[in-house]
Design a protein around this motif. Structure first.
Motif, short mmCIF file in Angstrom:
data_model
loop_
_atom_site.label_atom_id
_atom_site.label_comp_id
_atom_site.label_asym_id
_atom_site.label_seq_id
_atom_site.Cartn_x
_atom_site.Cartn_y
_atom_site.Cartn_z
N HIS A 171 51.69 -84.69 83.11
CA HIS A 171 52.14 -83.44 82.49
C HIS A 171 51.52 -82.26 83.24
CE1 HIS A 171 53.85 -81.01 79.30
NE2 HIS A 171 52.72 -80.32 79.25
N CYS A 172 52.29 -81.21 83.45
CA CYS A 172 51.90 -80.11 84.32
C CYS A 172 50.58 -79.47 83.91
CB CYS A 172 53.00 -79.05 84.32
SG CYS A 172 52.63 -77.61 85.33
N LEU A 173 49.61 -79.47 84.84
CA LEU A 173 48.32 -78.84 84.59
C LEU A 173 48.44 -77.32 84.43
CD1 LEU A 173 45.69 -80.56 86.94
CD2 LEU A 173 45.45 -80.16 84.47
N GLY A 174 49.43 -76.74 85.07
CA GLY A 174 49.56 -75.29 85.06
C GLY A 174 50.48 -74.74 84.00
N ALA A 175 50.89 -75.57 83.04
CA ALA A 175 51.86 -75.11 82.04
C ALA A 175 51.34 -73.91 81.25
CB ALA A 175 52.21 -76.26 81.10
N HIS A 176 50.09 -73.98 80.81
CA HIS A 176 49.53 -72.88 80.02
C HIS A 176 49.49 -71.59 80.82
CE1 HIS A 176 47.14 -70.80 77.04
NE2 HIS A 176 46.19 -70.55 77.95
N THR A 205 65.11 -68.40 69.31
CA THR A 205 64.56 -68.84 68.02
C THR A 205 64.64 -70.35 67.86
OG1 THR A 205 66.65 -68.67 66.77
CG2 THR A 205 65.34 -66.66 67.00
N ARG A 206 65.05 -71.07 68.89
CA ARG A 206 65.21 -72.52 68.80
C ARG A 206 63.88 -73.17 68.39
NH1 ARG A 206 69.06 -75.80 70.92
NH2 ARG A 206 69.92 -74.08 72.19
N ASP A 207 63.92 -73.95 67.33
CA ASP A 207 62.70 -74.58 66.82
C ASP A 207 63.08 -75.83 66.03
OD1 ASP A 207 59.99 -74.96 66.20
OD2 ASP A 207 60.18 -73.81 64.33
N PRO A 208 62.58 -77.00 66.45
CA PRO A 208 61.66 -77.21 67.58
C PRO A 208 62.39 -77.14 68.91
CG PRO A 208 62.29 -79.31 66.61
CD PRO A 208 62.91 -78.24 65.73
N ASN A 209 61.60 -77.08 69.97
CA ASN A 209 62.16 -77.02 71.32
C ASN A 209 61.36 -77.96 72.22
OD1 ASN A 209 63.35 -76.37 73.73
ND2 ASN A 209 63.05 -74.16 73.57
N PRO A 210 61.57 -79.26 72.09
CA PRO A 210 60.78 -80.24 72.84
C PRO A 210 61.30 -80.45 74.27
CG PRO A 210 62.31 -81.40 71.45
CD PRO A 210 62.52 -79.93 71.16
N HIS A 211 61.46 -79.36 75.00
CA HIS A 211 62.01 -79.47 76.36
C HIS A 211 61.03 -80.17 77.29
CE1 HIS A 211 59.39 -76.44 78.23
NE2 HIS A 211 59.51 -75.74 77.11
N LEU A 212 61.54 -80.60 78.43
CA LEU A 212 60.74 -81.32 79.42
C LEU A 212 60.57 -80.49 80.69
CD1 LEU A 212 62.27 -84.91 79.00
CD2 LEU A 212 60.46 -83.78 77.69
N GLY A 213 60.53 -79.18 80.52
CA GLY A 213 60.40 -78.29 81.66
C GLY A 213 59.08 -78.40 82.40
N TYR A 214 58.06 -78.95 81.70
CA TYR A 214 56.76 -79.16 82.34
C TYR A 214 56.47 -80.65 82.51
CZ TYR A 214 56.09 -74.24 81.14
OH TYR A 214 56.24 -72.88 81.04
N VAL A 238 63.85 -90.19 79.97
CA VAL A 238 62.95 -89.42 80.84
C VAL A 238 61.55 -89.37 80.24
CG1 VAL A 238 62.49 -87.15 81.84
CG2 VAL A 238 64.82 -88.08 81.86
N THR A 239 61.48 -89.16 78.93
CA THR A 239 60.18 -89.11 78.26
C THR A 239 59.45 -90.44 78.36
OG1 THR A 239 61.01 -87.45 76.70
CG2 THR A 239 59.02 -88.64 76.07
N GLN A 240 60.16 -91.52 78.12
CA GLN A 240 59.53 -92.84 78.16
C GLN A 240 59.06 -93.18 79.58
OE1 GLN A 240 58.72 -95.35 75.84
NE2 GLN A 240 58.91 -93.55 74.52
N ALA A 241 59.87 -92.91 80.57
CA ALA A 241 59.46 -93.20 81.95
C ALA A 241 58.23 -92.38 82.34
CB ALA A 241 60.61 -92.92 82.90
N SER A 242 58.15 -91.14 81.85
CA SER A 242 57.00 -90.29 82.16
C SER A 242 55.72 -90.83 81.54
CB SER A 242 57.25 -88.87 81.63
OG SER A 242 58.41 -88.30 82.20
#
Length: 425
Positions: A373-378, A357-366, A70-74
């Motif tokens: 990549h989502c402009l409104g994430a922040h 406390t999950r760290d790191p958390n490289p989720h793809l929710g945005y 998913v990351t590569q296709a994005s």
């Protein structure tokens, strides 16, 4: 129904005969009526395959379910294009011509130019005002919650937060907001939901009427702001001068629709799922309440990962390319399943566990990075932190009462309603 699996040599596709009925198939509407744990287990099964699975009757689509794929296709838009559309069904050409094309369906220079205009309109002054407004909106919503004691968390709290923030940011007049809110519901309530013939015939008209109304509101507002600019985002967008460009009324309407349907829906669902998760995991809630400033960022990221408000987007293969052990050919379709990528065991330890406390958390929710990549994430993160700070500090024993009422959608993890209770201070 036919499913093909790619194994062995990545340059060759090994066709498999008709799939066994128990094989996971996200193209089948009945898949989305399964309980959520069963769907997540099915995605886990698909992640164990050697290569992406072809779902549905040909042409069908290839399911990208692993975090890496998913990351590569994005991040490879030249190989995996957003045009002609990232949703199912893809938007009709005439609808784009009438209502404007959304940034999510664009590629290359067209997308970059429009995104650049929008990004540069978020000036430091505008962002500072937006941050203060987010806190004010959160305080006002909780004030009214404590006074009125509603029973459904979604319309009284979760929906109001992102809707009011975006309308304030854009400068939408108060008199237009109630009808716009109703139009958003009409445009989005059945996205990704299997419908009978009667609703399939009726709902496109309702959705188009909703878009047309929002276009008219934005066209009027654009004219007013060009004549008399204010400190809102609409003024910045229609008066922008990026390489001699600003948004025209149709582009502004398309952008506003994207903000409302995408920004409001995704954030409201994350907020609603957040209350459910904190109610179901009192140890995590206690940790957050004990030191909000330390754990708030982690809580927001974990809520988004665990709930994944947007389940999937699709891409169209633009060039012959290889990904995840399969060679794709131009014109083929792939679907990026964020809901699966965010539970990938190769990336997340104990992926089904809710852990702030999950760290790191490289989720793809945005999204998976790259140009879309989502402009409104922040802004979404700010809204969630501000609201949960107010909720947890000002109401005692805040909790969901029973499970959320979820919509069986293949597109977003939507919460229709959520009963809740609390004690006033």
């Amino acid at each position: 129904m036919e499913v093909a699996v790619v194994t062995g040599n990545p340059g060759r596709s090994a066709a498999r005969p008709a799939a066994h009925p128990s094989d996971p198939d996200p193209s089948d509407p009945s898949f989305w009526r399964l309980p959520r744990p069963a769907r997540l287990a099915a995605f886990a099964e698909l992640r164990r395959r050697d290569a992406p699975v072809l779902c549905g009757q040909r042409p069908g689509f290839y399911a990208l379910v692993r975090h890496a794929d998913v990351t590569q296709a994005s991040r490879r838009p030249r190989d995996f294009a957003s045009a002609p559309g990232v949703t199912t069904p893809e938007p009709a050409g005439w609808a784009k011509a009438v209502f404007g094309n959304s940034m999510v369906n664009m590629d290359g220079a067209e997308h970059a130019g429009l995104r650049r205009i929008v990004a540069r309109s978020f000036t430091p002054r505008l962002l500072a005002a937006a941050e203060e407004n987010v806190r004010e909106v959160a305080r006002r919503i909780v004030d009214e919650m404590l006074e009125r004691r509603p029973e459904d968390f979604v319309p009284s709290v979760a929906s109001r937060m992102p809707f009011e923030v975006i309308c304030d940011l854009m400068g939408v007049p108060d008199d237009d907001r109630a009808e716009i809110g109703a139009r958003i519901d009409a445009a989005s309530e059945n996205v990704g939901v299997e419908r009978g013939l009667r609703h399939r015939l009726r709902m496109p008209g309702r959705g188009l009427r909703a878009l047309a109304h929002m276009q008219l509101v934005m066209a009027r507002l654009a004219r007013e702001r060009r004549r008399s600019p204010r400190g809102d985002l609409v003024s910045a967008l229609v008066c922008a001068d990026v390489d001699g460009q600003a948004l025209n009324s149709r582009q502004l309407g398309a952008f506003f629709s994207l903000l409302l349907v995408a920004g409001v829906e995704t954030t409201r669902n994350a907020i609603a799922h957040g209350l459910t998760l904190l109610s179901e995991h009192p140890d995590q809630r206690a940790l957050l309440e004990a030191d909000f400033d330390t754990y708030a960022d982690g809580a927001v990221e974990e809520i988004v990962r665990h709930s994944t408000p947007i389940i999937q987007f699709r891409r169209t293969v633009a060039t012959e390319c290889e990904l995840g052990g399969h060679v794709f050919r131009p014109g083929e379709k792939v679907v990026l399943f964020y809901a699966s990528a965010n539970r990938d065991e190769a990336v997340f330890e104990d992926p089904d566990v809710f852990d702030i406390t999950r760290d790191p958390n490289p989720h793809l929710g945005y999204g998976g990075g790259g140009p879309h990549h989502c402009l409104g994430a922040h802004l979404a993160r700010q809204e969630m932190k501000a609201l949960f700070r107010e909720l947890l500090s000002r109401s005692g024993d805040l909790r969901a009462v029973g499970p959320p009422d979820l919509v069986d959608s293949s597109f977003d993890n939507r919460v229709r309603s959520l009963r809740f209770a609390f004690k006033a201070p």
